[in-house]
Design an enzyme around this catalytic site. Sequence first.
Site, short mmCIF file in Angstrom:
data_model
loop_
_atom_site.label_atom_id
_atom_site.label_comp_id
_atom_site.label_asym_id
_atom_site.label_seq_id
_atom_site.Cartn_x
_atom_site.Cartn_y
_atom_site.Cartn_z
N ASP A 6 0.88 -1.17 0.00
CA ASP A 6 0.00 0.00 0.00
C ASP A 6 0.91 1.22 0.00
O ASP A 6 1.49 1.58 1.04
CB ASP A 6 -0.90 -0.02 1.24
N LYS A 68 2.99 11.71 -3.33
CA LYS A 68 2.12 10.83 -4.13
C LYS A 68 1.13 11.66 -4.95
O LYS A 68 0.73 11.25 -6.04
CB LYS A 68 1.38 9.88 -3.21
N GLU A 145 -7.20 0.71 -4.68
CA GLU A 145 -7.20 0.65 -3.22
C GLU A 145 -8.53 0.18 -2.62
O GLU A 145 -8.53 -0.70 -1.74
CB GLU A 145 -6.79 2.02 -2.65
N ASP A 168 -13.15 4.80 1.16
CA ASP A 168 -11.70 4.83 1.36
C ASP A 168 -11.19 6.27 1.33
O ASP A 168 -11.01 6.85 0.26
CB ASP A 168 -11.03 3.99 0.27
#
Length: 572
Positions: A6, A68, A145, A168
């Site tokens: 992850d 990211k 994800e 999420d």
Amino acid sequence: MIVGIDLGTTNSLAAVWQEGRATLVPNALGETLTPSCISLDDDGTVLVGRAARERLQTHPERTAASFKRYMGSAKTLALGERDFRPEELSSLILRSLKADAEAFLGQAVEEAVITVPAYFSDAQRKATQTAGRLAGLKVERLLNEPTAAALAYGLHQRDAETRFLVFDLGGGTFDVSILEMFEGVMEVRASAGDNFLGGEDFLMALVDLFIEKAGLPASVRQDRLFLQRLLGAAERAKKALSEQPKAEIKVAYKGQDLSLAIDEPMLEHACATLLKRLRMPVERALRDANLRSAMLDNIVLAGGATRMPMVRRLATTMFGRFPAIDFNPDEVVALGAAVQAGLKARDAALKEVVMTDVAPYSLGVAVSKRLPDGSTTPGHFDPIIERNTTVPVSRVKNYVPISEGQHCIDLHIFQGESRMVRDNIHLGELRVDTPSANIEDSAVDVRFTYDVNGLLQVEATVLKTRRTVSVVIQGNPGLLTDAEVAERLDAMQGLKIHPRDTLENRTTLARAERIYALLRGQVREWLSAQILRFESDLATQDMRLAAQGRARLEAQLDQIEQSGAVLADDDH
């Protein structure tokens, strides 16, 4: 050996499938969460994880976090005198996780399943694969994800028929997926999301509130050292509100001690716009799946930001029930990635699990449309693959030139849901040479192929000549060529990575330096003496003495922070 990773905005973690279950991999500090933070030490050594995060407040010009969010772009981030691309920084996180997994397993790790936000674009996914290559990992499989979270959750439901939604909310992105589980098949019905909505945005809303209430000038946001200290204090207060009704943000600015008492209603008011944005992807996913919230059997929370009480209240209100809390939201995505790694390795315990996924966004080209008066208007979006189409998928459409005598057709490829391409995301372009005799002879079939990794291939065939131009989208300024990847890989090999066996000591020193910078007066002088004492212990190269000194200094740092002597803090 294949590991599941992850790769998060705030934290990253690895997990492996072994002995019939997913197991989290501890890092060199014995922790499963590795902060997605990189710092370049004064001697040029790279620090990864908590040691790097400790330096955000003391060395912001040599430290990077939240990179990211820039994956798939040409943006660079400066650490000291050296510039890094987001995928290079991400590769350093991956290298660290790879080393942790190898130490944990006692064998080499060569391949990884890496998770990405469901709403990541083609360029962002390719950048993630590039980061894996730079880290020495083969990355054949990218996993959305929320789908990963669903795998971890659904593995325990494989004998039941159930329909659930994964909510999420991570550090930098928000994804929603609706899934159905039946007879060992997990089918994604719909996905939606927001690539620029996450826990970091809620934290910045709190920082903005503090700056406003304290009457500080707008220019204070350009003071990187102060901003990092304020972010640390705001993060501590935000986490405290998850467990208590009130909290306080305390920070020093130009010799003045500033503070702001906050409670949950105040934080919720400051984040009202962000909470509203959380609703939109949920509503879109339900519409696309042709479902009402009452038709869902459960709500699964993933991502550390779902720990915030106001987010859980919002989810409870939207769905009319309390979300499932079977899994730690920080860990569930990594556990699902390990399940996928087990599936890829064809583990016997998982042979009955089958999974399907969808394209989370529409993909198409820019076209011109002819008006009743014969004129044309450009810039319209024509979808070739509609969002939430089951993948892998291949779709084809026919296009002709606008006018007679054209020698080529320029295909501009976009991702999005807006009618006009100016409001969508440009992914790349492809030029197709065509016969120029007439419009009919210049017709082109354009095929979009979208695979399970979320990567797009575009194929254009001139019908008259049958000549085909086949590319994986070119022209995106955020993508590295193979030659550039090789060049970057050589440069990355020259970087000195801080050794795992001394990372605990370096992390403790970085923490001590951060706290020292926040103190004043006698306690600051006292801490300086304690740091020198620990450095003397390290100089002996006696591992037992170093361990005792580290434990002593950690206890002293805990005591300082608990006493309230520090005006700005992070989440320790």
